[in-house]
Design an enzyme around this catalytic site. Structure first.
Site, PDB file in Angstrom:
ATOM      1  N   THR A 280       0.856  -1.187   0.000  1.00  0.00           N
ATOM      2  CA  THR A 280       0.000   0.000   0.000  1.00  0.00           C
ATOM      3  C   THR A 280       0.889   1.232   0.000  1.00  0.00           C
ATOM      4  O   THR A 280       1.563   1.532   0.990  1.00  0.00           O
ATOM      5  CB  THR A 280      -0.909   0.030   1.244  1.00  0.00           C
ATOM      6  OG1 THR A 280      -1.657  -1.186   1.295  1.00  0.00           O
ATOM      7  CG2 THR A 280      -1.856   1.219   1.172  1.00  0.00           C
TER       8      THR A 280
ATOM      9  N   LYS B 183      -7.026   2.029  -3.064  1.00  0.00           N
ATOM     10  CA  LYS B 183      -6.649   1.392  -1.789  1.00  0.00           C
ATOM     11  C   LYS B 183      -6.596   2.431  -0.666  1.00  0.00           C
ATOM     12  O   LYS B 183      -7.029   2.163   0.474  1.00  0.00           O
ATOM     13  CB  LYS B 183      -5.294   0.692  -1.960  1.00  0.00           C
ATOM     14  CG  LYS B 183      -4.680   0.157  -0.688  1.00  0.00           C
ATOM     15  CD  LYS B 183      -5.526  -0.912  -0.016  1.00  0.00           C
ATOM     16  CE  LYS B 183      -4.903  -1.326   1.322  1.00  0.00           C
ATOM     17  NZ  LYS B 183      -5.814  -2.156   2.127  1.00  0.00           N
TER      18      LYS B 183
ATOM     19  N   LYS C 180      -0.043   5.246   8.379  1.00  0.00           N
ATOM     20  CA  LYS C 180       0.589   5.584   7.084  1.00  0.00           C
ATOM     21  C   LYS C 180      -0.471   5.760   5.999  1.00  0.00           C
ATOM     22  O   LYS C 180      -0.426   6.692   5.204  1.00  0.00           O
ATOM     23  CB  LYS C 180       1.591   4.478   6.743  1.00  0.00           C
ATOM     24  CG  LYS C 180       2.206   4.505   5.358  1.00  0.00           C
ATOM     25  CD  LYS C 180       1.629   3.469   4.399  1.00  0.00           C
ATOM     26  CE  LYS C 180       1.683   2.036   4.844  1.00  0.00           C
ATOM     27  NZ  LYS C 180       1.081   1.076   3.912  1.00  0.00           N
TER      28      LYS C 180
END
Ligand SMILES: NC(=O)C1=CN([C@@H]2O[C@H](COP(=O)(O)OP(=O)(O)OC[C@H]3O[C@@H](n4cnc5c(N)ncnc54)[C@H](OP(=O)(O)O)[C@@H]3O)[C@@H](O)[C@H]2O)C=CC1
Ligand SMILES: O=CCCC(=O)O
Length: 293
Positions: free
Chosen positions: A102, A177, A245
């Site tokens: 990701t 995502k 994150k």
């Protein structure tokens, strides 16, 4: 004549990568599975199960037709590609590189352009689903980039996941995502605040869980993470530092597009607080601890 089996590689044997690489091995669809991890010792388990191991990303890529990667974050994804003995050193005409980490669109684009410039083909393939779906081969794969490589990956995606989506040019899957995980982070933040308020106001958290589970807000995440929160023990499936994150990267995407994201921004603050409390390596449900200080 049937197509010859491909040699595939896998970079990054963390919580997700080890399970995903194992599923590639177990499928029997590939001539070989060659693995690499920054901490090389972590390759030993899969090697004992039949994987080959290489000492560098370049060595994996040069010995494989298609190499998959599942790495922590943009820094890790870039390091694996651009460092000495990185992916780029092993790329030659026709080789495929599929980064399932990701990351943000800029990272993915930089990697894709470099791989393509070296004659290779690139797909980004971030996933939804955590440790258990990775073990069970039930991930949801968001793909973008080279369509032919995406199609060639279908057998591999089929053993790692339950469904894959082709979303368009490189960057589209990275964005999708981040949107998905932004929603998830905000949901988890709100859920933990509800659990904290229930407790402080004298209500049973188990009753709240049951009531939520019977109504329109029922979802597997609350059902799965609720007991961990009640026990205040958070063995990592999805590490909290990675959820933070993802919120950070989603907020940066919102900034770039001038899209207000006040709910996600507030959730990010809770995850930052939990990280500062030393909870980064625990499951992201540990954001509950941010409600307790
Ligand atoms: N866990 C989950 O539920 C999910 C995670 N993801 C995403 O998948 C990716 C991997 O997650 P997960 O497996 O949980 O993470 P882990 O933290 O368990 O594993 C991270 C991996 O990245 C490697 N790594 C870290 N920094 C570097 C670096 N600078 N250079 C090279 N390798 C590096 C680690 O190597 P080393 O062993 O040496 O530290 C390890 O192999 C992340 O992008 C995450 O956001 C996506 C869906 C679900
Ligand atoms: O990026 C992590 C996703 C975790 C999940 O979808 O359960």
């Amino acid at each position: 004549m049937a197509d010859a089996k491909l040699n595939v590689g896998f970079l990054g044997l963390g919580i997700m990568g080890e399970a995903m690489a194992r599923n590639l091995m177990k499928s029997g669809l590939f001539a070989s599975v060659t693995v690499w991890n920054r901490t090389l010792a972590k390759c030993q388990t899969l090697v004992s199960e039949g994987a080959k191991m290489a000492e560098t990303p370049a060595a994996v890529v040069s010995s494989c037709d298609i190499t998959f990667a599942m790495l922590a974050d943009p820094d890790a994804a870039l390091a694996a590609v651009f460092s000495d003995n990185g992916v780029l050193k092993g790329i030659s005409a026709g080789k495929g590189y599929v980064d399932m980490s990701t990351v943000d669109e800029a990272t993915s684009t930089k990697i894709g352009e470099a791989v393509t410039a070296a004659g290779g083909r690139f797909v980004e393939g971030p996933v939804s689903g955590s440790k258990k779906p990775a073990i069970d081969g039930q991930l949801i794969i968001m793909g973008a980039g080279d369509k032919e490589l995406y199609e060639q990956c279908q057998p591999a995606f089929g053993v790692m996941g339950k469904k894959s989506f082709y979303l368009g040019a490189t960057g589209a899957a990275a964005r999708m995502k981040l949107v998905v995980n932004m929603v998830m982070g905000a949901m988890m933040g709100a859920f933990c605040e509800g659990m904290a308020l229930a407790d402080k106001s004298g209500l049973e958290q188990s009753a709240l869980l049951e009531i939520l589970g019977l109504g329109a807000m029922a979802n597997p995440m609350f059902a799965m993470k609720g007991p961990a929160i009640m026990g205040r023990a958070y063995p990592p499936a999805f590490p909290l530092k990675h959820q933070q994150k993802d919120l950070r990267l989603a907020l940066a995407l919102g900034d770039a597009l001038n899209q207000p994201l006040p709910v996600a921004a507030a959730a990010n603050e809770s995850f930052k607080t939990a990280k500062a409390l030393g909870r980064g390596d625990e499951d992201f449900a540990a954001v509950y601890e941010a409600t307790q200080k």
